[in-house]
Write a protein that holds these residues in place. Sequence first.
Motif, PDB file in Angstrom:
ATOM      1  N   VAL A  40     -13.638  98.258  80.238  1.00 59.79           N
ATOM      2  CA  VAL A  40     -12.941  96.976  80.114  1.00 59.79           C
ATOM      3  C   VAL A  40     -13.590  96.190  78.982  1.00 59.79           C
ATOM      4  O   VAL A  40     -14.806  95.968  78.997  1.00 59.79           O
ATOM      5  CB  VAL A  40     -13.035  96.165  81.425  1.00 59.79           C
ATOM      6  CG1 VAL A  40     -12.352  94.809  81.259  1.00 59.79           C
ATOM      7  CG2 VAL A  40     -12.419  96.933  82.593  1.00 59.79           C
ATOM      8  N   CYS A  45     -10.311  90.638  78.040  1.00 59.58           N
ATOM      9  CA  CYS A  45      -9.840  90.366  79.408  1.00 59.58           C
ATOM     10  C   CYS A  45      -9.618  88.870  79.631  1.00 59.58           C
ATOM     11  O   CYS A  45     -10.473  88.056  79.297  1.00 59.58           O
ATOM     12  CB  CYS A  45     -10.877  90.898  80.417  1.00 59.58           C
ATOM     13  SG  CYS A  45     -10.515  90.506  82.145  1.00 59.58           S
ATOM     14  N   ILE A  46      -8.437  88.542  80.194  1.00 59.12           N
ATOM     15  CA  ILE A  46      -8.094  87.152  80.514  1.00 59.12           C
ATOM     16  C   ILE A  46      -8.055  86.923  82.027  1.00 59.12           C
ATOM     17  O   ILE A  46      -7.469  85.958  82.504  1.00 59.12           O
ATOM     18  CB  ILE A  46      -6.745  86.746  79.884  1.00 59.12           C
ATOM     19  CG1 ILE A  46      -5.619  87.685  80.344  1.00 59.12           C
ATOM     20  CG2 ILE A  46      -6.841  86.726  78.352  1.00 59.12           C
ATOM     21  CD1 ILE A  46      -4.208  87.222  79.969  1.00 59.12           C
ATOM     22  N   ALA A  47      -8.639  87.839  82.791  1.00 58.80           N
ATOM     23  CA  ALA A  47      -8.691  87.737  84.255  1.00 58.80           C
ATOM     24  C   ALA A  47      -7.299  87.732  84.890  1.00 58.80           C
ATOM     25  O   ALA A  47      -7.053  87.019  85.859  1.00 58.80           O
ATOM     26  CB  ALA A  47      -9.498  86.510  84.696  1.00 58.80           C
ATOM     27  N   ASP A  48      -6.395  88.516  84.327  1.00 57.99           N
ATOM     28  CA  ASP A  48      -5.050  88.615  84.885  1.00 57.99           C
ATOM     29  C   ASP A  48      -5.062  89.140  86.323  1.00 57.99           C
ATOM     30  O   ASP A  48      -4.307  88.680  87.172  1.00 57.99           O
ATOM     31  CB  ASP A  48      -4.209  89.542  84.000  1.00 57.99           C
ATOM     32  CG  ASP A  48      -2.823  89.765  84.559  1.00 57.99           C
ATOM     33  OD1 ASP A  48      -1.955  88.905  84.318  1.00 57.99           O
ATOM     34  OD2 ASP A  48      -2.617  90.768  85.261  1.00 57.99           O
ATOM     35  N   GLY A  49      -5.892  90.132  86.601  1.00 52.23           N
ATOM     36  CA  GLY A  49      -6.050  90.635  87.959  1.00 52.23           C
ATOM     37  C   GLY A  49      -5.161  91.804  88.338  1.00 52.23           C
ATOM     38  O   GLY A  49      -5.306  92.365  89.423  1.00 52.23           O
ATOM     39  N   ALA A  50      -4.226  92.197  87.472  1.00 52.94           N
ATOM     40  CA  ALA A  50      -3.319  93.304  87.809  1.00 52.94           C
ATOM     41  C   ALA A  50      -4.091  94.600  88.049  1.00 52.94           C
ATOM     42  O   ALA A  50      -3.735  95.395  88.923  1.00 52.94           O
ATOM     43  CB  ALA A  50      -2.287  93.502  86.698  1.00 52.94           C
ATOM     44  N   CYS A  51      -5.155  94.809  87.308  1.00 55.99           N
ATOM     45  CA  CYS A  51      -5.932  96.043  87.490  1.00 55.99           C
ATOM     46  C   CYS A  51      -6.545  96.082  88.891  1.00 55.99           C
ATOM     47  O   CYS A  51      -6.504  97.116  89.556  1.00 55.99           O
ATOM     48  CB  CYS A  51      -6.997  96.166  86.407  1.00 55.99           C
ATOM     49  SG  CYS A  51      -8.155  94.780  86.333  1.00 55.99           S
ATOM     50  N   TRP A  62     -14.388  91.702  90.759  1.00 56.02           N
ATOM     51  CA  TRP A  62     -14.531  90.486  89.949  1.00 56.02           C
ATOM     52  C   TRP A  62     -15.991  90.161  89.700  1.00 56.02           C
ATOM     53  O   TRP A  62     -16.806  90.257  90.628  1.00 56.02           O
ATOM     54  CB  TRP A  62     -13.894  89.283  90.650  1.00 56.02           C
ATOM     55  CG  TRP A  62     -12.411  89.223  90.657  1.00 56.02           C
ATOM     56  CD1 TRP A  62     -11.609  89.141  91.757  1.00 56.02           C
ATOM     57  CD2 TRP A  62     -11.530  89.202  89.522  1.00 56.02           C
ATOM     58  NE1 TRP A  62     -10.284  89.082  91.364  1.00 56.02           N
ATOM     59  CE2 TRP A  62     -10.211  89.117  90.003  1.00 56.02           C
ATOM     60  CE3 TRP A  62     -11.727  89.244  88.136  1.00 56.02           C
ATOM     61  CZ2 TRP A  62      -9.100  89.080  89.154  1.00 56.02           C
ATOM     62  CZ3 TRP A  62     -10.622  89.215  87.293  1.00 56.02           C
ATOM     63  CH2 TRP A  62      -9.329  89.133  87.805  1.00 56.02           C
ATOM     64  N   ALA A  75     -12.953  91.780  85.145  1.00 53.97           N
ATOM     65  CA  ALA A  75     -12.838  92.926  86.052  1.00 53.97           C
ATOM     66  C   ALA A  75     -13.889  93.963  85.661  1.00 53.97           C
ATOM     67  O   ALA A  75     -13.810  94.567  84.589  1.00 53.97           O
ATOM     68  CB  ALA A  75     -11.442  93.526  85.950  1.00 53.97           C
ATOM     69  N   CYS A  93      -2.335  96.113  82.404  1.00 55.75           N
ATOM     70  CA  CYS A  93      -3.111  95.024  81.776  1.00 55.75           C
ATOM     71  C   CYS A  93      -2.285  94.400  80.651  1.00 55.75           C
ATOM     72  O   CYS A  93      -1.915  95.091  79.696  1.00 55.75           O
ATOM     73  CB  CYS A  93      -4.439  95.535  81.238  1.00 55.75           C
ATOM     74  SG  CYS A  93      -5.365  94.201  80.404  1.00 55.75           S
ATOM     75  N   PRO A  94      -2.022  93.084  80.734  1.00 58.41           N
ATOM     76  CA  PRO A  94      -1.137  92.449  79.750  1.00 58.41           C
ATOM     77  C   PRO A  94      -1.757  92.315  78.362  1.00 58.41           C
ATOM     78  O   PRO A  94      -1.034  92.075  77.397  1.00 58.41           O
ATOM     79  CB  PRO A  94      -0.861  91.070  80.367  1.00 58.41           C
ATOM     80  CG  PRO A  94      -2.041  90.795  81.240  1.00 58.41           C
ATOM     81  CD  PRO A  94      -2.465  92.136  81.771  1.00 58.41           C
ATOM     82  N   VAL A  95      -3.064  92.458  78.268  1.00 57.36           N
ATOM     83  CA  VAL A  95      -3.730  92.275  76.964  1.00 57.36           C
ATOM     84  C   VAL A  95      -4.399  93.566  76.478  1.00 57.36           C
ATOM     85  O   VAL A  95      -5.191  93.539  75.529  1.00 57.36           O
ATOM     86  CB  VAL A  95      -4.753  91.118  77.025  1.00 57.36           C
ATOM     87  CG1 VAL A  95      -4.028  89.773  77.112  1.00 57.36           C
ATOM     88  CG2 VAL A  95      -5.729  91.280  78.182  1.00 57.36           C
ATOM     89  N   ALA A  97      -6.798  95.448  77.658  1.00 58.10           N
ATOM     90  CA  ALA A  97      -8.259  95.359  77.666  1.00 58.10           C
ATOM     91  C   ALA A  97      -8.923  96.602  78.237  1.00 58.10           C
ATOM     92  O   ALA A  97     -10.141  96.715  78.192  1.00 58.10           O
ATOM     93  CB  ALA A  97      -8.698  94.132  78.476  1.00 58.10           C
ATOM     94  N   ILE A  98      -8.139  97.557  78.781  1.00 53.52           N
ATOM     95  CA  ILE A  98      -8.721  98.684  79.517  1.00 53.52           C
ATOM     96  C   ILE A  98      -8.445  99.999  78.801  1.00 53.52           C
ATOM     97  O   ILE A  98      -7.322 100.256  78.351  1.00 53.52           O
ATOM     98  CB  ILE A  98      -8.155  98.760  80.957  1.00 53.52           C
ATOM     99  CG1 ILE A  98      -8.318  97.421  81.669  1.00 53.52           C
ATOM    100  CG2 ILE A  98      -8.839  99.878  81.744  1.00 53.52           C
ATOM    101  CD1 ILE A  98      -7.698  97.381  83.053  1.00 53.52           C
TER     102      ILE A  98
END
Length: 103
Positions: A40, A45-51, A62, A75, A93-95, A97-98
Amino acid sequence: AIDPQFHENREKVGEENGVAVWGPVDEPEELGIHGTHVAVDYDICIADGACLEDCPVDVFTWVDTPGHPESDQKAEPTKEAQCIDCMLCVDVCPVDAIDVDAG
Ligand code: SF4
Ligand code: F3S
């Protein structure tokens, strides 16, 4: 997006929560990439949380990152050894990051 060649382009600078950290790191603004098989980019990472919600084997946990410009939580792939390479986290992940090295 996370650099999929980070193993070659970055240096491993330490470990946190049992997970490798790939620099550069300059806390609290710059936190590097966390993890190796499941990685990650903390600086994306914007802490979206989907992962965390979608991983079928609960690889992510977290962690608090106060003072980081993108988000004050990240994450952490604390259970990356359990990863089954489903690639769901990479897709959700919307950005971007993974990175999961399923090769
Ligand atoms: Fe979890 Fe699948 Fe991502 Fe591995 S690839 S961390 S199993 S969601
Ligand atoms: Fe962060 Fe993407 Fe997960 S923004 S919390 S790595 S879905």
